[in-house]
Scaffold this active site. Structure first.
Site, PDB file in Angstrom:
ATOM      1  CE  LYS A 165      10.813 -22.687  -3.654  1.00 13.75           C
ATOM      2  NZ  LYS A 165      10.242 -23.034  -4.974  1.00 13.75           N
ATOM      3  CB  SER A 177      10.498 -23.815  -9.205  1.00  8.91           C
ATOM      4  OG  SER A 177      10.131 -22.605  -9.816  1.00  8.91           O
ATOM      5  CB  SER A 216      11.386 -20.415  -7.215  1.00  9.32           C
ATOM      6  OG  SER A 216      10.497 -21.514  -7.042  1.00  9.32           O
TER       7      SER A 216
END
Length: 426
Positions: free
Chosen positions: A76, A169, A145
């Protein structure tokens, strides 16, 4: 023979050891999949094509590097990498190049993982979405996210991925994309090198397509001996908990939990119902207070120097909201967390894991929002380990998952239960 990019990490490791697959072949298979699909999914903020192939060649020449030897990984883009850009999902950092790997990246690479690239994150891992689409239907959100990692793993573009969770997330995108997601107990994965959001909640998590892969990945990221998933001596005791947000579940979200409970009960699990005690029912608001309070502090430099490059969502939900929260409210929220964790921990004498929803239902239509974290905030606040399991399909054919929550620090036991449950549900 199955294409290498469709195999799990544990299957790839076995074939590498047997000499029937090379790291280079594995990387090339994933790159081919990305070439075929990523124009539709848009999971990557940076793809290190040549570097990944070079690393694979080096690994193929030498002895086994470690637990993740030759396994492609997506990280990420809120987590630093020394040799690849880290933009935090913000135009402020579009040319940002860290000097060091984050701890989780360095540890995975030390065990032989190949960093295929950086995956799309929402802005600073908050609510403003990136371009990633749900691989099952591009008209729907993949969640956030950790949108890019979840979508890339689900679409067979990478084998393993990392995400982060401050609210929901990791768990929610896993449910929306139909893969296994794991949020460990708070503090189990080192957050050094992750762009801070809310330090008392921030947790790095993992994505895979099997629970066994999560156990392998976890061992590498915690620098501890790998122990494969253990067979349970007897079926677990599972408490079904809809939380005080039950009315927010869609019909398919409610049915998924109910149907899973029935199937697990038929497989031998002792099924009970859990009503959360009063202090815990108040913790959703406490989580929001903690998260918002840290907003003006975590983003102080960006707000001072680059306010014109921040989304209105961040300015409203984190900066403006956080500025209104006073010290006493923040302290009260911190103390509520301590109280809630003690109360819930004491309940585990009656069950081994909690079965609950990971999201209201299937992924919502549209890309403007990443879905509600209502069914994640509580467990993040309680610092408890959580696992998403893919389970069924919703009315439009999108994945609907279930969530298992374990006792704090008993992550290995939760993974064993999750593996048992997935076998019982298939």
């Amino acid at each position: 023979m199955s294409a290498p990019n469709t195999l799990t990490a544990t299957e790839l490791a076995q074939r590498i050891d047997a000499g029937s697959l090379t790291a280079e072949a594995i990387v090339r298979a994933h790159l081919e999949r990305i070439d075929q699909r990523d124009a539709q999914v848009l999971a990557w903020s940076h793809l290190a094509r040549e570097a990944a192939l070079e690393r694979a060649t080096v690994l193929d020449r030498g002895p086994r590097q470690g637990l993740l030897h030759g396994i492609p990984m997506g990280v990420k883009d809120i987590i630093d990498s020394w040799d690849q850009p880290t933009t935090y999902g913000s135009p402020i950092y579009k040319t940002h190049q860290p000097l060091a790997d984050a701890a989780t990246v360095a540890l995975a690479r030390g065990e032989g993982a190949i960093l295929l690239g950086k995956t799309v994150t929402t802005e600073f891992a908050n609510r403003f979405p990136g371009p990633t689409k749900n691989p099952h239907n591009p008209a729907h959100t993949p969640g956030g996210s950790s949108s890019g990692s979840a979508a890339a793993v689900a679409d067979f573009q990478v084998t393993l991925g990392t995400g982060t969770q401050t609210g929901g997330s990791v768990i929610r995108p896993a449910a929306f994309c139909g893969i296994v997601g794991y949020k460990p107990s708070y503090g189990h994965f080192a957050v050094a090198g992750m762009k801070a959001n809310t330090e008392w909640l921030d947790t790095i998590g993992a994505y895979a397509r099997s629970v066994e892969d999560i156990a392998l990945f976890r061992a590498a990221l915690m620098v501890m001996p790998y122990r494969p998933i253990a067979r349970l001596d007897k079926p677990p005791r599972i408490a079904v908990c809809f939380t005080h947000h039950k009315s927010e579940l869609s019909p398919e979200g409610l049915a998924a939990v109910q149907d899973a409970a029935v199937q697990l009960g038929k497989a031998g699990a002792a099924i009970s119902e859990l009503e959360l005690p009063a202090p815990v029912r108040d913790m959703t608001e406490g989580q929001r207070i903690l998260s918002a309070f840290d907003g003006p502090r975590a983003h102080a430099d960006e707000a001072r120097r680059f306010p014109h490059l921040l989304s209105e969502s961040l300015k409203k939900d984190k900066l403006a909201a956080g500025a209104k929260i006073d010290y006493a409210s923040w302290v009260a929220a911190r103390k509520l967390g301590e109280t809630g964790r003690a109360r819930v921990d004491a309940l585990f004498g009656d069950f081994d894991a909690i079965l609950t929803a990971p999201a209201p239902g299937e992924a919502p239509l549209g890309l403007e929002m990443t879905g509600k974290a209502t069914f994640n905030l509580l467990w993040t606040y309680l610092w408890m380990p959580c696992v998403t399991l893919p389970f069924t399909k919703g009315p439009t054919g999108l994945p609907v998952g279930i969530q298992l929550v374990g006792r704090q620090h008993e992550d290995a036991a939760l993974l064993n239960i999750a593996a048992w449950a997935r076998s019982a549900l298939t």
